[in-house]
Write a protein that holds these residues in place. Sequence first.
Motif, PDB file in Angstrom:
ATOM      1  N   GLU A  31      32.571  34.850  38.539  1.00  0.00           N
ATOM      2  CA  GLU A  31      33.735  34.803  39.419  1.00  0.00           C
ATOM      3  C   GLU A  31      34.998  35.238  38.678  1.00  0.00           C
ATOM      4  O   GLU A  31      35.828  35.969  39.231  1.00  0.00           O
ATOM      5  N   ALA A  32      35.148  34.802  37.442  1.00  0.00           N
ATOM      6  CA  ALA A  32      36.321  35.188  36.656  1.00  0.00           C
ATOM      7  C   ALA A  32      36.343  36.692  36.411  1.00  0.00           C
ATOM      8  O   ALA A  32      37.407  37.338  36.490  1.00  0.00           O
ATOM      9  N   ARG A  33      35.185  37.266  36.147  1.00  0.00           N
ATOM     10  CA  ARG A  33      35.119  38.710  35.914  1.00  0.00           C
ATOM     11  C   ARG A  33      35.359  39.485  37.219  1.00  0.00           C
ATOM     12  O   ARG A  33      35.926  40.575  37.207  1.00  0.00           O
ATOM     13  N   MET A  34      34.918  38.925  38.334  1.00  0.00           N
ATOM     14  CA  MET A  34      35.195  39.551  39.628  1.00  0.00           C
ATOM     15  C   MET A  34      36.697  39.611  39.880  1.00  0.00           C
ATOM     16  O   MET A  34      37.220  40.645  40.323  1.00  0.00           O
ATOM     17  N   VAL A  35      37.374  38.504  39.619  1.00  0.00           N
ATOM     18  CA  VAL A  35      38.823  38.466  39.820  1.00  0.00           C
ATOM     19  C   VAL A  35      39.498  39.526  38.959  1.00  0.00           C
ATOM     20  O   VAL A  35      40.366  40.280  39.425  1.00  0.00           O
ATOM     21  N   ALA A  36      39.105  39.613  37.693  1.00  0.00           N
ATOM     22  CA  ALA A  36      39.701  40.597  36.792  1.00  0.00           C
ATOM     23  C   ALA A  36      39.411  42.018  37.270  1.00  0.00           C
ATOM     24  O   ALA A  36      40.290  42.898  37.197  1.00  0.00           O
ATOM     25  N   TYR A  37      38.209  42.249  37.781  1.00  0.00           N
ATOM     26  CA  TYR A  37      37.845  43.584  38.263  1.00  0.00           C
ATOM     27  C   TYR A  37      38.693  43.965  39.482  1.00  0.00           C
ATOM     28  O   TYR A  37      39.194  45.087  39.583  1.00  0.00           O
ATOM     29  N   VAL A  38      38.838  43.023  40.414  1.00  0.00           N
ATOM     30  CA  VAL A  38      39.638  43.282  41.614  1.00  0.00           C
ATOM     31  C   VAL A  38      41.092  43.540  41.229  1.00  0.00           C
ATOM     32  O   VAL A  38      41.749  44.441  41.775  1.00  0.00           O
ATOM     33  N   MET A  39      41.615  42.771  40.290  1.00  0.00           N
ATOM     34  CA  MET A  39      42.984  42.986  39.825  1.00  0.00           C
ATOM     35  C   MET A  39      43.158  44.415  39.316  1.00  0.00           C
ATOM     36  O   MET A  39      44.147  45.091  39.648  1.00  0.00           O
ATOM     37  N   ASP A  40      42.206  44.876  38.531  1.00  0.00           N
ATOM     38  CA  ASP A  40      42.292  46.195  37.914  1.00  0.00           C
ATOM     39  C   ASP A  40      42.128  47.315  38.937  1.00  0.00           C
ATOM     40  O   ASP A  40      42.929  48.258  38.982  1.00  0.00           O
ATOM     41  N   VAL A  41      41.111  47.204  39.772  1.00  0.00           N
ATOM     42  CA  VAL A  41      40.781  48.291  40.705  1.00  0.00           C
ATOM     43  C   VAL A  41      41.814  48.402  41.827  1.00  0.00           C
ATOM     44  O   VAL A  41      42.176  49.513  42.253  1.00  0.00           O
ATOM     45  N   LEU A  42      42.282  47.268  42.322  1.00  0.00           N
ATOM     46  CA  LEU A  42      43.209  47.279  43.460  1.00  0.00           C
ATOM     47  C   LEU A  42      44.667  47.121  43.035  1.00  0.00           C
ATOM     48  O   LEU A  42      45.560  47.172  43.883  1.00  0.00           O
ATOM     49  N   ASN A  43      44.887  46.895  41.742  1.00  0.00           N
ATOM     50  CA  ASN A  43      46.251  46.751  41.220  1.00  0.00           C
ATOM     51  C   ASN A  43      47.000  45.626  41.932  1.00  0.00           C
ATOM     52  O   ASN A  43      48.096  45.804  42.461  1.00  0.00           O
ATOM     53  N   VAL A  44      46.372  44.445  41.937  1.00  0.00           N
ATOM     54  CA  VAL A  44      46.985  43.265  42.553  1.00  0.00           C
ATOM     55  C   VAL A  44      47.054  42.154  41.510  1.00  0.00           C
ATOM     56  O   VAL A  44      46.400  42.205  40.463  1.00  0.00           O
ATOM     57  N   ASP A  45      47.844  41.128  41.790  1.00  0.00           N
ATOM     58  CA  ASP A  45      47.944  40.023  40.839  1.00  0.00           C
ATOM     59  C   ASP A  45      46.727  39.099  40.956  1.00  0.00           C
ATOM     60  O   ASP A  45      45.905  39.233  41.866  1.00  0.00           O
ATOM     61  N   ARG A  46      46.639  38.156  40.026  1.00  0.00           N
ATOM     62  CA  ARG A  46      45.457  37.295  39.948  1.00  0.00           C
ATOM     63  C   ARG A  46      45.268  36.461  41.211  1.00  0.00           C
ATOM     64  O   ARG A  46      44.142  36.316  41.702  1.00  0.00           O
ATOM     65  N   ALA A  47      46.332  35.925  41.756  1.00  0.00           N
ATOM     66  CA  ALA A  47      46.217  35.077  42.942  1.00  0.00           C
ATOM     67  C   ALA A  47      45.665  35.866  44.128  1.00  0.00           C
ATOM     68  O   ALA A  47      44.778  35.388  44.844  1.00  0.00           O
ATOM     69  N   LYS A  48      46.176  37.070  44.321  1.00  0.00           N
ATOM     70  CA  LYS A  48      45.681  37.869  45.442  1.00  0.00           C
ATOM     71  C   LYS A  48      44.250  38.322  45.194  1.00  0.00           C
ATOM     72  O   LYS A  48      43.425  38.350  46.128  1.00  0.00           O
ATOM     73  N   ALA A  49      43.926  38.673  43.955  1.00  0.00           N
ATOM     74  CA  ALA A  49      42.562  39.095  43.640  1.00  0.00           C
ATOM     75  C   ALA A  49      41.570  37.973  43.914  1.00  0.00           C
ATOM     76  O   ALA A  49      40.487  38.210  44.458  1.00  0.00           O
ATOM     77  N   ASP A  50      41.931  36.746  43.553  1.00  0.00           N
ATOM     78  CA  ASP A  50      41.037  35.616  43.787  1.00  0.00           C
ATOM     79  C   ASP A  50      40.885  35.351  45.282  1.00  0.00           C
ATOM     80  O   ASP A  50      39.801  35.033  45.765  1.00  0.00           O
ATOM     81  N   ARG A  51      41.982  35.495  46.028  1.00  0.00           N
ATOM     82  CA  ARG A  51      41.900  35.314  47.483  1.00  0.00           C
ATOM     83  C   ARG A  51      41.003  36.370  48.108  1.00  0.00           C
ATOM     84  O   ARG A  51      40.173  36.062  48.971  1.00  0.00           O
ATOM     85  N   LEU A  52      41.152  37.623  47.687  1.00  0.00           N
ATOM     86  CA  LEU A  52      40.306  38.685  48.217  1.00  0.00           C
ATOM     87  C   LEU A  52      38.840  38.445  47.873  1.00  0.00           C
ATOM     88  O   LEU A  52      37.949  38.686  48.699  1.00  0.00           O
ATOM     89  N   ARG A  53      38.588  37.982  46.642  1.00  0.00           N
ATOM     90  CA  ARG A  53      37.211  37.685  46.241  1.00  0.00           C
ATOM     91  C   ARG A  53      36.573  36.698  47.209  1.00  0.00           C
ATOM     92  O   ARG A  53      35.452  36.906  47.690  1.00  0.00           O
TER      93      ARG A  53
END
Length: 214
Positions: A31-53
């Motif tokens: 889950e932590a790596r998913m959040v980091a991946y979403v942050m990188d690919v979509l250029n969003v902050d950690r909170a939004k990446a975790d919500r999208l996940r």
Amino acid sequence: MKDGFDHVDTWVFDLDNTLYPPAMRLFDQIEARMVAYVMDVLNVDRAKADRLRRDYWHAHGTTLAGLMAEHDIDPEPFMVDVHDIDFTVLRPDTVLRGQISKLPGRKIVYTNGSAPYAENVLRARGLSGLFDAVYGVEHAQYRPKPEAAAFERVFGLDGLDGTTAAMFEDEGRNLKVPHAMGLRTVHVAPQPDPMPYIDHHTKDLSGFLAQVVD
């Protein structure tokens, strides 16, 4: 208990939080790596990446399926990245190995993760060599459980007959389609999910299998 499984000749096991207990916290790393991946690919902050996940998991079955549907990402790099984790948090389980080895017929693993990842988990748990086949989400053309098309694809590849099979899974929603296909369904989780498509619930997979085979 045993009488309810006398007809079963194919045993389908989910992987994460099914063939190892949730307390080992392996999926936290993913889950932590998913959040980091979403942050990188979509250029969003950690909170939004975790919500999208979380939102994509609820709406699409997996975070990956949501990223593919909403952002057309390539699934292979995602799968490699998020499964690059520390497997030493898992411990071998000789009791579980013994119970699975006693099951008559074919034994397969079917996970929404990748097959190479599944092999790493099985190795860390001391379960390598027990299963006749290991299927990952790539075998379903990256369509995830609980989608009917995913089960149809994987079970078709395996030649599985749902009327003579059983499935063990920690996510209750992933048992709805298998139950409709005729499989005996077993929810493996700390708390029961009182849905009509769940035939059995257990907090202890080894203990449950002991009742089935002994």
